[in-house]
Design a protein around this motif. Structure first.
Motif, PDB file in Angstrom:
ATOM      1  N   ALA B  45      53.518  21.470  43.903  1.00 11.06           N
ATOM      2  CA  ALA B  45      52.973  20.113  44.087  1.00 11.06           C
ATOM      3  C   ALA B  45      53.702  19.427  45.238  1.00 11.06           C
ATOM      4  CB  ALA B  45      53.140  19.309  42.810  1.00 11.06           C
ATOM      5  N   PHE B  75      53.328  21.286  39.625  1.00  9.94           N
ATOM      6  CA  PHE B  75      54.595  20.604  39.371  1.00  9.94           C
ATOM      7  C   PHE B  75      55.398  20.585  40.669  1.00  9.94           C
ATOM      8  CE2 PHE B  75      54.618  20.655  34.709  1.00  9.94           C
ATOM      9  CZ  PHE B  75      53.568  21.514  34.476  1.00  9.94           C
ATOM     10  N   PRO B  76      56.151  19.520  40.893  1.00  6.29           N
ATOM     11  CA  PRO B  76      57.047  19.542  42.048  1.00  6.29           C
ATOM     12  C   PRO B  76      58.184  20.540  41.812  1.00  6.29           C
ATOM     13  CG  PRO B  76      57.259  17.462  40.850  1.00  6.29           C
ATOM     14  CD  PRO B  76      56.166  18.233  40.191  1.00  6.29           C
ATOM     15  N   GLN B  77      58.578  21.249  42.863  1.00  6.46           N
ATOM     16  CA  GLN B  77      59.527  22.358  42.714  1.00  6.46           C
ATOM     17  C   GLN B  77      60.826  21.943  42.029  1.00  6.46           C
ATOM     18  OE1 GLN B  77      60.089  24.778  46.190  1.00  6.46           O
ATOM     19  NE2 GLN B  77      62.065  25.529  45.523  1.00  6.46           N
ATOM     20  N   ASP B  78      61.374  20.795  42.433  1.00  5.90           N
ATOM     21  CA  ASP B  78      62.667  20.378  41.877  1.00  5.90           C
ATOM     22  C   ASP B  78      62.607  20.148  40.374  1.00  5.90           C
ATOM     23  OD1 ASP B  78      63.612  20.492  44.371  1.00  5.90           O
ATOM     24  OD2 ASP B  78      64.057  18.365  44.605  1.00  5.90           O
ATOM     25  N   ALA B  79      61.417  19.834  39.883  1.00  2.00           N
ATOM     26  CA  ALA B  79      61.291  19.481  38.471  1.00  2.00           C
ATOM     27  C   ALA B  79      60.744  20.632  37.636  1.00  2.00           C
ATOM     28  CB  ALA B  79      60.356  18.272  38.350  1.00  2.00           C
TER      29      ALA B  79
END
Lengths: 319, 431
Positions: B45, B75-79
């Motif tokens: 994301a 989903f965003p990678q960091d999360a």
């Protein structure tokens, strides 16, 4: 009873003086520069990051990086535009994230004020066995970091039933994932708010209760019509201190929300740190996004700041 | 009938209605009509390029079949990893899951991932590091790979009379040290090399353990995966730790760097140690003057970090979903999609045949990154294939940050071994 007859509540409230203490008199400190210099320096220290954030939100990425070594970083100068804001709306569903955060935060604040003030009232005013121990246990939970029980809480909420409404009726589903319930209900009861209300209610004279009881009021009436109207600063402080962490909520939504349309604003921030793009990290868009999500926080604080300071001054409780 | 009885009857009726509503849909969300839904999670994301290709694959696949419908959640990678852990705890995992290569054994050991059903012939053409294997079974497959490289500039190295290394003849340890010293002494740069020490992510393990391995050390005993003792605190590992610390103590490398690694592009350092994902930004700045170099050979051969994001199936797939999910995986492994991923990310295509289809000018014959494919095959060493890897990585990262900050190398390594072994013994991964 005639329409203008005094109710028990108004009688009791009229007998009371607000328990708030006057704030420190400005008196002789007024005009003394040595008082103001450190205050101004402190204020500047806190304002500079906000200035940097807002100024940078109008600048292209390269200019933000180039300005970092000078005071220009804090000033809206150079090649200014709304491109970053447009980019933010292109990259993430900002409106949806805002909606979720607003619904969740407002619900928690409003329901929390009701539940926690009632709990605080009970602990401060009602005489029952184990009251001190109960308050001690509630306060003790403050020292347990959320991270330590987050996963057990996920297990718990994933095994709770939930009623789901459909166009053709309703159904019972197991698990609260991807719902407003899972974002709101676990955070309504708040140990710090209960403690805050308990402390504040204790500072209100008990004679008010007795006067109200003589007039025939029950405990709920005393809570609602006598004591709570005098606890405005405690309500404001609790509202602010509940609003902030909930608006900034990050870990819990990550664990229990999988659908994009249920994500709050802080999770949205991570969308800007995707790797492997020729443009690099879009700092301008990040600043625009943080500016957008900071505005509600500042507004809430400005709305409640007078009562917030009053509550802190009178209850000796600091957030 | 009193009020209480009426309440109980009403509740029972409500539950009965609810129960019947529940039973109209199966666990996989299929209501008996139309295609079987298959949920797929991505970590991409916010990454417009990757999302475009993933969307196209899914659209193409869904258009090709009436039996299944792949539904994407981003989903965003960091999360991402945190969300997967939460979903695993609540049994809400999707059927198809995106997973970072080195984490795969841990998720497989936890039972979140299951063998994919892919066969050797399915992955015969793929780079070894893009195929996730655990306990001799294929769990995951990736469309690209990433590797560690050194970026520098032709004009700088030639100006200082420093040999430009190649895959066939990389820098030796002494050659590399000499090059760094020569750059530093030239006074043209603040520091000779930027190792990226400020990165708080898995970068430390991904990027620095290959250097450790090139010295002859390693993170853990790869024969048994039962202990790090005698490996991570071996004389070779100690030699690396001392050398690495000296990079910072002597001023050859900065102890901190900007998040965007801007020092290299701002010409404050001459060499940047990074992943090949940094190519796009660096090429934009320096054009054809940019050099992409293999890492030095510190004695045990050059080593590079490999293994990136891959897709696999989870325990949540129902039987009928599993069939469709496997069909989707095979569909998505077409060269044309792999080439598109490489075009938008500059990462290494998982197959050489896909490399020939790329249009971005990176990996085709004679193009600047073409050598990365054989280099990652030749020098690539996957991170330890053990469920203990997340802890190994976390410990290594934390302890080597202490090393960069000046802590005694021997103490750093011994402490790392103690913490890693404590986790391995406590978790009993091998039993």
């Amino acid at each position: 009873m005639s329409s203008n007859a005094p109710t028990p509540a108004t009688t009791a409230a009229a007998a009371a003086k607000p328990p708030t203490r006057p704030l420190r008199s400005s008196g002789t400190d007024k005009g003394n520069p040595w008082t103001y210099i450190p205050l101004v320096l402190l204020a500047v220290t806190f304002v500079l990051p906000l200035l940097f954030m807002i100024s940078s939100s109008f600048k292209p990425r390269d200019q933000i990086l180039a300005d970092l070594t000078s005071w220009r970083a804090f000033l809206p100068v150079g090649d200014l535009s709304l491109d970053n804001y447009a980019g933010v709306f292109d990259r993430v569903p900002v409106g949806q994230f805002f909606w979720v955060s607003t619904v969740v935060t407002v619900s928690i604040v409003v329901l929390g004020l009701i539940v926690n003030s009632m709990a605080g009232f009970a602990l401060a005013r009602l005489n029952f066995r184990g009251r001190g121990v109960l308050l001690g246990i509630i306060i003790a939970t403050l020292i347990v970091p959320f991270e330590t029980f987050a996963i057990p809480m996920v297990y718990l909420v994933s095994n709770l039933p939930r009623v789901v409404l459909h166009s053709d009726g309703f159904a019972l589903r197991m698990g609260w994932a991807n719902s407003y319930e899972v974002l709101i209900i676990p955070f309504i009861a708040n140990a710090f708010s209960i403690f805050l209300f308990t402390q504040y209610y204790r500072s209100i004279p008990k004679e008010l209760d007795e006067a109200a009881r003589v007039d025939g009021a029950g405990w709920f009436r005393i809570y609602r019509s006598v004591i709570s109207p005098l606890a405005g600063p405690a309500f404001a402080t609790s509202a602010i201190l509940t609003f902030l962490p909930q608006w900034n909520s990050y870990l819990w939504p990550l664990l229990v929300i999988q659908q994009e349309n249920m994500r709050p604003v802080q999770v949205g921030m991570r969308y800007f740190f995707a790797s492997a793009t020729a443009e690099g990290t879009p700092w301008g868009q990040i600043m625009a996004y943080t500016s957008l999500i900071t505005i509600p926080v500042i507004l809430v604080f400005l709305m409640f700041q007078r009562a917030f300071i009053s509550s802190i001054a009178s209850s000796g409780v600091k957030g | 009938m009193n009020r209480r009885t009426i309440g109980v009857v009403a509740m029972a009726a409500a539950l009965a209605v609810a129960g019947s509503a529940c039973s109209s849909q199966d666990r996989d969300g299929w209501d008996g009509t139309g295609p079987v839904p298959i949920t797929l999670w991505t970590h991409s994301a916010g990454n417009e390029g990757e999302m475009e290709v993933i969307s196209q694959i899914i659209d193409d696949y869904n258009a090709s079949t009436d039996a299944y419908e792949v539904v994407r959640q981003d989903f965003p990678q960091d999360a991402y990893n945190t969300s997967v852990q939460g979903a695993a705890a609540s049994n809400d995992l999707p059927c198809i899951l995106d997973v970072d290569g080195p984490i795969m054994p841990n998720w497989a050991w936890n039972g979140w991932l299951v063998p994919s059903g892919l066969t050797e012939s399915d992955v015969a053409n793929f780079l070894p590091s893009t195929v996730g294997r655990y306990n001799d079974e294929i769990y995951t497959v990736g469309y690209w790979d990433a590797t560690t490289v050194m970026f520098s500039r032709r004009s700088v190295l030639e100006g200082l009379d420093i040999r430009i290394p190649t895959v066939e003849q990389p820098w030796t340890a002494s050659e590399f040290d000499d090059a760094l010293r020569r750059i530093q002494d030239s006074g043209q740069f603040d520091h000779a090399v930027d190792w990226g020490p400020s990165d708080q992510s898995e970068w430390y393990t991904y990027a620095f353990s290959p250097l450790l391995q090139s010295f002859g050390g390693d993170l853990v005993d790869r024969n048994t995966y039962a202990s790090a003792d005698g490996v991570l605190n071996s004389p070779e590992s100690l030699a690396f730790a001392e050398w690495f610390q000296n990079q910072f103590d002597s001023g050859l490398a900065p102890r901190s760097n900007a998040q965007d690694r801007t020092e290299f592009r701002n010409e404050r350092v001459a060499i940047q140690y990074s992943g090949n994902w940094g190519y796009l930004q660096n090429y934009t700045e320096f054009g054809d003057d940019l050099l992409v170099l293999p890492p030095p050979d510190f004695g045990d051969g050059p080593k590079v970090g490999v293994g990136s994001w891959q897709y696999g199936l989870t325990r949540t797939c129902t039987d009928r979903q599993r069939e469709g999910a496997l069909e989707y995986l095979r569909f998505s492994m077409q060269d044309r999609y792999i080439a598109q991923f490489s075009d938008v990310t500059s990462l290494i295509p998982a197959t050489t045949t896909a490399a020939e289809l790329t249009t971005s000018g990176y990996y085709g014959p004679g193009e600047p990154l073409e050598f990365l494919t054989p280099m990652s095959e030749q020098f690539g060493l996957v991170r330890p294939v053990t469920p203990a890897y997340p802890v190994i990585s976390q410990v290594f990262q934390q302890q080597f940050q202490n090393l960069v900050a000046g802590e005694d190398p021997e103490q750093v390594l011994d402490q790392s071994v103690r913490e890693i072994d404590a986790d391995i013994n406590a978790a009993r991964y091998n039993r």
